[in-house]
Design a protein around this motif. Structure first.
Motif, mmCIF file in Angstrom:
data_model
loop_
_atom_site.group_PDB
_atom_site.id
_atom_site.type_symbol
_atom_site.label_atom_id
_atom_site.label_comp_id
_atom_site.label_asym_id
_atom_site.label_seq_id
_atom_site.Cartn_x
_atom_site.Cartn_y
_atom_site.Cartn_z
ATOM 1 N N SER A 188 8.465 9.884 5.310
ATOM 2 C CA SER A 188 7.717 11.097 6.486
ATOM 3 C C SER A 188 6.664 10.569 6.840
ATOM 4 O O SER A 188 5.816 11.092 7.673
ATOM 5 C CB SER A 188 7.602 12.443 5.747
ATOM 6 N N ALA A 189 6.193 10.005 5.744
ATOM 7 C CA ALA A 189 4.370 8.937 6.071
ATOM 8 C C ALA A 189 4.549 8.095 6.746
ATOM 9 O O ALA A 189 3.272 7.669 7.242
ATOM 10 C CB ALA A 189 3.061 9.515 4.621
ATOM 11 N N LEU A 190 5.336 7.453 6.924
ATOM 12 C CA LEU A 190 5.487 5.946 7.670
ATOM 13 C C LEU A 190 4.527 5.974 9.240
ATOM 14 O O LEU A 190 3.518 5.494 9.251
ATOM 15 C CB LEU A 190 7.082 5.360 8.041
ATOM 16 N N GLU A 191 4.759 7.172 10.122
ATOM 17 C CA GLU A 191 4.371 6.982 11.233
ATOM 18 C C GLU A 191 1.760 7.086 10.796
ATOM 19 O O GLU A 191 1.358 6.080 11.807
ATOM 20 C CB GLU A 191 3.859 8.117 12.344
ATOM 21 N N ALA A 192 2.154 8.248 10.305
ATOM 22 C CA ALA A 192 0.927 8.100 9.831
ATOM 23 C C ALA A 192 0.095 6.550 9.369
ATOM 24 O O ALA A 192 -1.203 6.019 9.767
ATOM 25 C CB ALA A 192 0.447 9.527 9.041
ATOM 26 N N PHE A 193 0.788 6.260 8.637
ATOM 27 C CA PHE A 193 0.322 4.929 7.611
ATOM 28 C C PHE A 193 0.173 4.216 8.956
ATOM 29 O O PHE A 193 -0.684 2.964 9.130
ATOM 30 C CB PHE A 193 1.639 4.550 6.680
ATOM 31 N N ALA A 194 1.171 3.878 9.518
ATOM 32 C CA ALA A 194 1.003 2.589 11.465
ATOM 33 C C ALA A 194 -0.275 2.925 12.070
ATOM 34 O O ALA A 194 -0.918 1.881 12.107
ATOM 35 C CB ALA A 194 2.417 2.770 11.784
ATOM 36 N N SER A 195 -0.553 4.059 12.326
ATOM 37 C CA SER A 195 -0.975 4.830 12.998
ATOM 38 C C SER A 195 -3.075 4.437 11.980
ATOM 39 O O SER A 195 -3.337 3.609 12.976
ATOM 40 C CB SER A 195 -1.408 5.754 12.934
ATOM 41 N N CYS A 196 -3.020 4.107 10.934
ATOM 42 C CA CYS A 196 -4.143 4.141 10.017
ATOM 43 C C CYS A 196 -4.198 2.866 10.336
ATOM 44 O O CYS A 196 -4.902 2.137 9.927
ATOM 45 C CB CYS A 196 -4.230 4.641 8.738
ATOM 46 N N MET A 241 2.381 -3.650 3.749
ATOM 47 C CA MET A 241 3.826 -3.165 3.144
ATOM 48 C C MET A 241 3.248 -1.709 2.862
ATOM 49 O O MET A 241 3.061 -0.695 2.342
ATOM 50 C CB MET A 241 4.215 -4.109 2.352
ATOM 51 N N TYR A 242 3.981 -0.886 3.687
ATOM 52 C CA TYR A 242 4.157 0.473 3.777
ATOM 53 C C TYR A 242 5.554 1.008 2.020
ATOM 54 O O TYR A 242 6.313 0.337 2.238
ATOM 55 C CB TYR A 242 5.239 1.327 4.529
ATOM 56 N N THR A 243 4.868 0.517 1.150
ATOM 57 C CA THR A 243 5.462 1.476 -0.362
ATOM 58 C C THR A 243 5.591 2.310 -0.903
ATOM 59 O O THR A 243 4.720 3.361 -0.990
ATOM 60 C CB THR A 243 4.709 -0.207 -1.527
ATOM 61 N N THR A 244 7.024 2.661 -1.123
ATOM 62 C CA THR A 244 7.621 3.751 -1.515
ATOM 63 C C THR A 244 8.339 3.532 -2.275
ATOM 64 O O THR A 244 9.208 3.067 -2.395
ATOM 65 C CB THR A 244 7.954 4.453 0.190
ATOM 66 N N TRP A 245 8.553 4.906 -3.828
ATOM 67 C CA TRP A 245 9.054 4.850 -4.750
ATOM 68 C C TRP A 245 9.486 5.763 -4.687
ATOM 69 O O TRP A 245 10.900 6.302 -5.452
ATOM 70 C CB TRP A 245 7.734 5.632 -6.296
ATOM 71 N N GLN A 246 9.306 6.669 -3.562
ATOM 72 C CA GLN A 246 10.172 7.709 -3.420
ATOM 73 C C GLN A 246 11.252 7.710 -2.346
ATOM 74 O O GLN A 246 11.940 9.726 -1.918
ATOM 75 C CB GLN A 246 9.514 9.267 -4.100
ATOM 76 N N ALA A 255 1.097 -1.577 -0.118
ATOM 77 C CA ALA A 255 -0.605 0.003 0.251
ATOM 78 C C ALA A 255 1.203 1.191 0.326
ATOM 79 O O ALA A 255 2.248 1.292 0.296
ATOM 80 C CB ALA A 255 -1.109 0.103 0.885
ATOM 81 N N TYR A 256 0.261 2.459 -0.123
ATOM 82 C CA TYR A 256 0.846 3.823 0.248
ATOM 83 C C TYR A 256 0.788 4.344 -1.342
ATOM 84 O O TYR A 256 0.182 5.368 -1.829
ATOM 85 C CB TYR A 256 2.202 3.710 1.186
ATOM 86 N N TYR A 257 2.223 3.944 -1.602
ATOM 87 C CA TYR A 257 2.385 4.494 -3.236
ATOM 88 C C TYR A 257 2.549 6.250 -3.137
ATOM 89 O O TYR A 257 2.609 6.927 -4.232
ATOM 90 C CB TYR A 257 2.245 3.953 -3.921
ATOM 91 N N ASP A 258 3.093 6.943 -1.300
ATOM 92 C CA ASP A 258 3.345 8.368 -1.678
ATOM 93 C C ASP A 258 2.618 9.113 -2.060
ATOM 94 O O ASP A 258 2.612 10.165 -2.678
ATOM 95 C CB ASP A 258 4.546 8.634 -2.783
ATOM 96 N N GLY A 259 1.402 8.457 -1.244
ATOM 97 C CA GLY A 259 -0.393 8.624 -2.023
ATOM 98 C C GLY A 259 -0.642 9.436 -0.608
ATOM 99 O O GLY A 259 0.475 9.901 0.399
ATOM 100 N N ASN A 260 -2.225 10.161 -0.236
ATOM 101 C CA ASN A 260 -2.759 10.355 0.218
ATOM 102 C C ASN A 260 -2.746 9.223 1.514
ATOM 103 O O ASN A 260 -3.865 8.260 1.470
ATOM 104 C CB ASN A 260 -4.210 10.358 0.287
ATOM 105 N N VAL A 261 -2.023 9.160 2.268
ATOM 106 C CA VAL A 261 -2.144 7.612 3.439
ATOM 107 C C VAL A 261 -3.796 7.364 3.827
ATOM 108 O O VAL A 261 -4.650 6.177 3.534
ATOM 109 C CB VAL A 261 -1.291 8.217 4.983
ATOM 110 N N GLY A 262 -4.689 8.096 4.369
ATOM 111 C CA GLY A 262 -5.671 7.837 4.813
ATOM 112 C C GLY A 262 -6.684 7.551 3.326
ATOM 113 O O GLY A 262 -7.682 6.567 3.690
#
Length: 181
Positions: free
Chosen positions: A168-176, A159-164, A132-139
């Motif tokens: 910086s959004a890992l904490e918000a991702f984990a919280s969700c 899995m937190y997935t970032t292309w970039q 999930a995620y891909y540098d978009g809006n976590v929510g």
């Protein structure tokens, strides 16, 4: 190619003793054009099924029953495992026939067909992790995947997935995902 694959898996197993293996059959943009392949396989999907099955067998021979993971896209009929995919000769349909049931699928590719792909792999007996995620809006990403997974029992994680390379959004991702609003 398979001799090289065997050599690399043997080296990896000897030097690193990893806990598992992640096969990289992903975003294959051009395939199935070699004359020998055309004579041997009815479709590029059948060729890819043979390839992934052979790579899986090499891993099993070297590493026993360690977990094996693979990206979903090339084996998902709602994503890339279809007709008309980039420069692939004929079709990638049927590629999923090469996936052993104990391969965990890293499901990516959200949107309108996210649930269709999740259900497809669940019905085939695969456990899944959502990439999930891909540098978009976590929510927004969380809400889309949360709706898609409803009633699908084969989800083992996310899995937190970032292309970039942006964490910086890992904490918000984990919280969700782990506090599940």
């Amino acid at each position: 190619v398979f001799a090289l694959c065997r050599q690399q898996i043997d080296y990896t197993e000897s030097a690193l003793q990893p806990d598992g293996y992640f096969m990289s059959h992903d975003e294959i943009r051009c395939a199935g054009w070699e004359p020998d392949q055309i004579k041997t396989f009815e479709s590029t999907g059948q060729l890819l099924a043979y390839n992934v099955q052979t790579c899986y067998q090499i891993i099993r021979q070297a590493a026993g029953q360690k977990p094996v993971y693979i990206w979903s896209d090339m084996f998902d009929p709602y994503h890339n495992a279809r007709d008309g995919y980039y420069l692939v000769n004929n079709t990638l349909a049927g590629s999923w026939e090469g996936l052993a049931k104990d391969i965990s699928v890293m499901k990516w590719g959200g949107g309108e067909h996210a649930r269709d792909g999740l259900v497809f792999f669940a019905e085939r007996g695969h456990t899944q992790l959502i990439a999930a995620y891909y540098d978009g809006n976590v929510g927004e990403d969380y809400r889309m995947w949360n709706a898609a997974i409803e009633g699908v029992d084969s989800i083992d994680g996310v899995m937190y997935t970032t292309w970039q390379n942006d964490f910086s959004a890992l904490e918000a991702f984990a919280s969700c995902w782990w506090n599940r609003p």
